[in-house]
Write an enzyme that holds these catalytic residues in place. Structure first.
Site, PDB file in Angstrom:
ATOM      1  N   ASP A  32       0.872  -1.178   0.000  1.00  0.00           N
ATOM      2  CA  ASP A  32       0.000   0.000   0.000  1.00  0.00           C
ATOM      3  C   ASP A  32       0.906   1.224   0.000  1.00  0.00           C
ATOM      4  OD1 ASP A  32      -1.931   2.128   0.912  1.00  0.00           O
ATOM      5  OD2 ASP A  32      -3.258   0.427   1.221  1.00  0.00           O
ATOM      6  N   SER A 120     -17.258  -3.228  -7.696  1.00  0.00           N
ATOM      7  CA  SER A 120     -18.240  -2.532  -6.854  1.00  0.00           C
ATOM      8  C   SER A 120     -19.653  -2.624  -7.432  1.00  0.00           C
ATOM      9  CB  SER A 120     -17.829  -1.064  -6.777  1.00  0.00           C
ATOM     10  OG  SER A 120     -18.875  -0.273  -6.292  1.00  0.00           O
ATOM     11  N   TYR A 148     -16.350   6.253 -11.086  1.00  0.00           N
ATOM     12  CA  TYR A 148     -15.800   5.174 -10.252  1.00  0.00           C
ATOM     13  C   TYR A 148     -16.327   3.824 -10.753  1.00  0.00           C
ATOM     14  CZ  TYR A 148     -15.521   2.370  -5.887  1.00  0.00           C
ATOM     15  OH  TYR A 148     -15.308   1.385  -4.947  1.00  0.00           O
TER      16      TYR A 148
END
Ligand code: NAD
Length: 329
Positions: A32, A120, A148
């Site tokens: 990350d 998503s 997105y």
């Protein structure tokens, strides 16, 4: 021992995932751009890397002992709640697009056997609240409500293409809204459950809080533990293409706020103000996940009863100028 790479391991879902994978006894590397904010990583090795760059992806994928990772979980993304999604569409498309392009290709070329990608529910079109739940193939013809969602859909397709060419098993989860302790709760990237928990923790009993929109938008929310079990079940399954993971318990934003207030033991008035709301409703089927034995176990009330006290502790700890962060109990 199985070796696993978790990208985005400094974030909410992936830091919980690392903990769960460690309990299975695997060797886990986290990658990350920042370490987890609320408690130390459980990973055996944590690399701070900007995964928008190919070299960083190759470094993350260089397994110890010169081998290849058995599984890669790709959860790194430039993301946040509705406020962020509406104000940062260029950053989302550019940054997450680069992360996914490089991580997908580098994983395939490195010979990774199983690749998980966190897509998503934002890949679906807007809905009316009384419409029947959508199944996975109804993501097409595509009409996501925001950029997105478009980036997620493109990344899904790219992962499938590289999976086909390189013989990498790709598993694509379409997450519903996920919440729980150690999720972002302030700063502009927080999602509705965390934002409402924070506002209610900050409000006096009998006071009021601001709610974006008219409070009628319908949503379903999935507690972090259920989501993690879904991720593990999906990557080891034979389910190809996008797969919905989420709980089918639908509430309006106002109902969510009142439920949190009840858990907090406060009476609050809701003051509706203009703000980004997103789609009117999002109802989707979880039949494919149920076909492999997964089911959401925690009700919204149970999940919020575990989440609200954690956020309340963060709020209390940061009052009076203290910037101390309290770890989840
Ligand atoms: P998060 O923001 O807590 O975690 C994402 C992590 O990605 C962060 O730690 C961030 O630092 C890292 N990251 C961003 N840019 C990076 C870069 N250039 N290099 C390296 N790391 C980078 O988000 P989350 O809620 O844990 O979400 C995880 C994944 O699940 C994301 O892909 C998100 O789009 C997806 N998702 C989440 C939800 C939800 O409700 N939380 C819903 C649908 C999909």
């Amino acid at each position: 021992m199985k070796k696993i790479l978790v990208c985005g391991a400094g974030g909410f879902i992936a830091s919980h995932l690392v903990r769960r994978l460690k309990r299975e006894g695997y060797w886990v590397r986290g990658a990350d751009q920042k370490p987890p904010e609320f408690s130390p990583t459980a990973a055996d090795d944590f690399q701070v890397l900007d995964l928008r760059h190919e070299q960083a992806c190759r470094a993350a994928l260089a397994a110890p002992g010169g081998g290849t990772f058995d599984e890669v979980y790709q959860l790194a993304a430039d993301m946040g709640g509705m406020g962020f999604i509406h104000s940062a569409e260029c950053e989302i498309m550019f940054n997450s697009g680069l992360i996914n392009a490089h991580m997908t290709r580098c994983s395939a070329q490195a010979g990774v056997k199983r690749y998980f990608f966190s897509s998503s529910a934002c890949v679906y079109r807007d809905m009316h609240k009384d419409e029947a739940e959508l199944s996975e193939e109804q993501a097409y013809p595509a009409l996501p409500d925001n950029e997105y969602g478009w980036e997620k859909l493109y990344a899904e397709r790219m992962a499938m293409a590289f999976g086909r060419r390189y013989g990498m098993a790709v598993r694509l989860a379409r997450f519903q809204n996920c919440y729980g302790p150690e999720g972002t709760w302030r700063g502009g990237r927080e999602k509705a459950p965390a934002a409402l928990c924070r506002k209610i923790a900050e409000a006096a009993d009998g006071g009021s809080i601001e709610v974006w929109g008219d409070g009628t938008a319908m949503r379903a929310y999935t507690y972090i533990d259920d989501m993690i079990e879904g991720i593990i079940a999906l990557i080891h399954s034979n389910l190809e293409n996008g797969v919905n993971i989420g709980r089918q318990e639908y509430v309006s934003v106002d109902e969510l706020a009142y439920l949190i207030a009840e858990i907090a033991g406060k009476k609050v008035r809701l003051k509706h103000v203009s703000g980004p709301v997103g789609v009117k409703a999002r109802n989707f089927r979880a039949a494919r996940m149920e076909s492999i034995g997964w089911k959401s176990r925690l009700s919204l009330r149970e999940g919020l009863s575990r989440t609200y006290p954690w956020i309340e502790r963060q709020v209390l700890a940061t009052r009076g100028g203290k910037s101390m962060v309290v770890c989840a109990g």
